[in-house]
Write an enzyme that holds these catalytic residues in place. Structure first.
Site, PDB file in Angstrom:
ATOM      1  N   CYS A  81      14.613  -4.488   5.070  1.00 17.41           N
ATOM      2  CA  CYS A  81      13.462  -3.670   4.680  1.00 17.41           C
ATOM      3  C   CYS A  81      13.076  -3.412   5.988  1.00 17.41           C
ATOM      4  CB  CYS A  81      12.257  -4.040   4.040  1.00 17.41           C
ATOM      5  SG  CYS A  81      11.237  -1.973   4.424  1.00 17.41           S
ATOM      6  N   LEU A  82      12.986  -1.540   6.531  1.00 15.82           N
ATOM      7  CA  LEU A  82      13.204  -1.342   8.336  1.00 15.82           C
ATOM      8  C   LEU A  82      11.358  -1.430   8.361  1.00 15.82           C
ATOM      9  CD1 LEU A  82      14.944   2.220   8.355  1.00 15.82           C
ATOM     10  CD2 LEU A  82      15.244  -0.066   9.102  1.00 15.82           C
ATOM     11  N   HIS A 106      14.183   0.078  -4.318  1.00 14.19           N
ATOM     12  CA  HIS A 106      13.251  -0.076  -3.318  1.00 14.19           C
ATOM     13  C   HIS A 106      12.562   0.229  -2.675  1.00 14.19           C
ATOM     14  CE1 HIS A 106      13.006  -2.858   0.051  1.00 14.19           C
ATOM     15  NE2 HIS A 106      13.036  -1.481   1.008  1.00 14.19           N
ATOM     16  N   GLU A 107      13.409   2.508  -2.682  1.00 14.03           N
ATOM     17  CA  GLU A 107      12.311   3.188  -2.113  1.00 14.03           C
ATOM     18  C   GLU A 107      11.636   3.826  -3.069  1.00 14.03           C
ATOM     19  OE1 GLU A 107      12.746   3.561   0.829  1.00 14.03           O
ATOM     20  OE2 GLU A 107      14.787   2.488   1.022  1.00 14.03           O
ATOM     21  N   GLY A 157      17.925   3.001   3.111  1.00 15.74           N
ATOM     22  CA  GLY A 157      17.155   4.133   2.886  1.00 15.74           C
ATOM     23  C   GLY A 157      15.792   4.464   3.733  1.00 15.74           C
ATOM     24  N   HIS A 180       8.852   1.448  -2.374  1.00 14.59           N
ATOM     25  CA  HIS A 180       7.890   1.677  -1.213  1.00 14.59           C
ATOM     26  C   HIS A 180       6.533   2.975  -1.849  1.00 14.59           C
ATOM     27  CE1 HIS A 180       8.800  -0.127   2.222  1.00 14.59           C
ATOM     28  NE2 HIS A 180      10.315   0.181   1.807  1.00 14.59           N
ATOM     29  N   GLN A 234       6.532   5.261   5.120  1.00 10.79           N
ATOM     30  CA  GLN A 234       7.144   4.563   6.402  1.00 10.79           C
ATOM     31  C   GLN A 234       7.100   4.945   6.735  1.00 10.79           C
ATOM     32  OE1 GLN A 234      10.931   2.949   4.247  1.00 10.79           O
ATOM     33  NE2 GLN A 234      10.567   1.034   5.658  1.00 10.79           N
TER      34      GLN A 234
HETATM   35 ZN    ZN Z   1      11.600  -0.929   2.841  1.00  8.13          ZN
END
Ligand code: ZN
Length: 173
Positions: free
Chosen positions: A93-94, A135-136, A46, A139, A51
């Site tokens: 998380c990236l 989760h997204e 995701g 963000h 991000q």
């Molecule tokens: Zn994340």
């Protein structure tokens, strides 16, 4: 298409409450295509627009990481309509390299979002798909998974984040 640089904690763009997308144009479609490529290359399941430094309510999710085109979801202005159950599973998380922990989230959700043409649609998701979507969406509101940790897990995350962000003061309150 291009692979975009992924913003890392404690980049302040990760704390922005993003405004809704209003124009469903070529710029939006290009951004979504770049985000999909960036997510697959990372690899990740995701990615949300902040991000990659863009303040807009746009996220992409693909549990298959590019293996199954049917699993790719592009969510514009997503809204949770309903949630049920609770489950705790390990997330990462990236934007927060090398940190994972168990996060409590609803187990099932019903969602409304728009596609890239601006058409609204509804979707039901459970288990990992629900988790990835939530989760997204977090963000898009400037919320990171570490904000949802409690107790000892939160303390452990705070120490790890401090190392990540030695020059910054920002740690989850
Ligand atoms: Zn994340």
């Amino acid at each position: 298409m291009a692979i975009l640089p992924i913003r890392l904690y404690p980049d302040p763009v990760l704390r922005v409450k993003c405004p809704p997308v209003e124009r469903f144009d070529a710029e939006l479609r290009n951004l979504a295509a770049d985000m999909v490529e960036t997510m697959h290359a990372a690899p990740g399941v995701g990615l949300a627009a902040p991000q990659v430094g863009v303040e807009a309510r746009l996220a992409v999710v693909d549990l298959s990481v590019g293996k199954d085109p049917e699993e790719l979801l592009v969510l514009v202005n997503p809204e949770v309509l309903n949630e049920e159950g609770r489950a705790s599973e390990t997330e990462g998380c990236l934007s927060i390299p090398d940190l994972t922990d168990k996060v409590d989230r609803p187990e099932r959700i019903r969602l409304r979002a728009h596609d890239l043409a601006g058409q609204p649609f509804e979707l039901e998701a459970d288990d990992w798909l629900a988790r990835a979507i939530l989760h997204e969406i977090d963000h898009l509101d400037g919320v990171l998974f570490v904000d949802r940790l409690r107790g000892l897990r939160k303390e452990r995350a705070r120490r790890a984040l401090k190392k990540l962000a030695e020059v910054y003061e920002e740690v989850p309150a």
